[in-house]
Design an enzyme around this catalytic site. Sequence first.
Site, PDB file in Angstrom:
ATOM      1  CG  HIS A   1      -4.037  -3.433   2.423  1.00  0.00           C
ATOM      2  ND1 HIS A   1      -3.038  -3.048   3.283  1.00  0.00           N
ATOM      3  CD2 HIS A   1      -4.634  -2.301   2.017  1.00  0.00           C
ATOM      4  CE1 HIS A   1      -3.039  -1.741   3.399  1.00  0.00           C
ATOM      5  NE2 HIS A   1      -3.999  -1.249   2.641  1.00  0.00           N
TER       6      HIS A   1
ATOM      7  CD  GLU B   1      -2.042  -6.272   4.708  1.00  0.00           C
ATOM      8  OE1 GLU B   1      -1.584  -6.585   3.593  1.00  0.00           O
ATOM      9  OE2 GLU B   1      -2.223  -5.085   5.065  1.00  0.00           O
TER      10      GLU B   1
ATOM     11  CB  CYS C   1      -1.011  -0.032   1.145  1.00  0.00           C
ATOM     12  SG  CYS C   1      -2.365   1.125   0.887  1.00  0.00           S
TER      13      CYS C   1
END
Lengths: 251, 198
Positions: free
Chosen positions: B180, B182, B78
Site C-alpha cells: 500500500h 498510501e 493491493c
Amino acid sequence: MLAKRIIPCLDVRDGRVVKGVNFKGIKEVGDPVECAYEYNKQGADEIVFYDITASHEGRGAILDVVRNTAKKVFVPLTVGGGIGSVEDIRAILRAGADKVSVNSQAVKDPQLIKDGADIFGSQCICLGIDAKKIAENKWTVYINGGRIDMHLDLIEWVKKAQDLGAGEICLNSIDTDGVRGGFDIPMLKAVTDAVDIPVIASGGAGSVGDFAEAFIKTDCSAALAASLFHFHELTIKDVKDDCRKKGIPVR
Amino acid sequence: MTVIIDYGAGNLFSVQNALYHLGIENKISSKRDDIEAADRLILPGVGAFPDAMRKLKEAGLVDVIKRQAQLKPLMGICLGMQMLLDKSYEFGETDGLGLIPGTVELMTPAGGLPIPHIGWNELIKNGKCPLLSESAGEYVYFVHSYAAHTEDKYIAAYCGYGMKVPALVQNGNVYGCQFHPEKSGETGLEILRRFASL
C-alpha cells in the site's frame, strides 16, 4: 525480510490523549492528531488509538480523530476500545482506520471476530487481549480494561480466535503493564507458539532494550508502548537504533 | 487529473488522502467519461478477488479500463494490482483484467511464516522502474495472503518472505503495487509522486 514493528499507542478519551498507568490515575497530555503526526515523523510503523470514552454519545469523537489523522499520517492506523458490533467496525474503517482491535466484546461474543473477518477481511481484525498469570505457564483472559476475570484460558482463546479469523493478536499482560520491567516474555512465548498469526507484545516496556529482548526471545512481530514514548523518555528512533545494533530488522 | 476508480470495493479515501497531501489533482469516480478523460488511473482494492471482479463487471468498467490502460498510466494497488493479472485462484478460479501476464496464488512461504503477510518489508529492486528511486533499504507496507506469479521481466521489485514476493510489477504503462503506497510513509508517497508525474 519483514521488519519488526514498533507501535506507539495513544489512549484517547473524548477526543483527547490520556494514559492510565495500570489503568488508573489518568492524566491528559494532548491532541491525538498532533501526537500521531509526531510519532509518524519518529518512524512509528503503525499507530494505535485506544478509545476509552465511557459514554456512548462521546464515541463520535474518535471517528473525527481518525479522519483528521488519516489526512496527514500515511502509516497504518488501528482503533481499539469499546468496539461492540460490525457497525462499529464499519464506521471506524470508513473514517480511515486500517484495522480495528476488538477485545471485551469478542470474549462475550466470539462471533464478532468471524463476522468482522468475513465482511472486512482478517487483515482488519486485530484481537486485543488482557491476560494475567494464574499458575506457571497458565494465564486467564480479563475484560473491561483488565477488571473482570473471565476464567477463560489464554491459549485456548488465542487458538479459537485464530480459527474464527482474527488476523493479528495484541497481547497485553496485566502483570507487567505499568511496571516498566520489560514485556511478559513467558506469556508472549506461549502465545506465539500457539498461533501462526502475528502477535504484538504489549505492557511492560520500561527501557530501550526491552523491545529487542521481546524480539530476540520470542517470535512476536511487533511491540507496543504508550507512556514510554508519550512522555518523551524514549523516541521510536532510539528503540529502532537499539534493535538495529542487535541485528533485528527494523524499518 | 488522476482518477481513482470507484467500483464499491477499496481503500479509496486513504489513496485520495495521500494524493491530496501531495497536491495531486484527483477525483474518485465510477464514470466511464471520467476514466476516459483522466491522465492516469488508480485501481484500488481490498477484500476478495472474485467479489471485486464481480463488482467491477457490474459497474461496467472492465472494457473501459482495459482500453484506457493502453493509452495512459494505470496503477493497481493491493487487490487492484492482483486484478491486473490474467487470473486468480482465490476462492476458486476467476479471470482478471489480463493486463500483466500471470496468475494470483496463495502464498507458500518457507519456514512456516504466518499468512497473511502483514507489515513492513524491504523493496528489492529488480531492474529499472520509473516509480522507484535509486535508494536501497526502503520499506513498504504489505497486507495480503495471495501473491502474483509472473515472469521475472514484469517484476520491478520484490520482497523476501520465505519466498520471493512480487512487490511492484510493471508491463509498459501498467503498474501494480502489492503493498500500500498510501500507507508506506515517505517511501510510498514518493512512489505516488513519481506515478503522478508520468
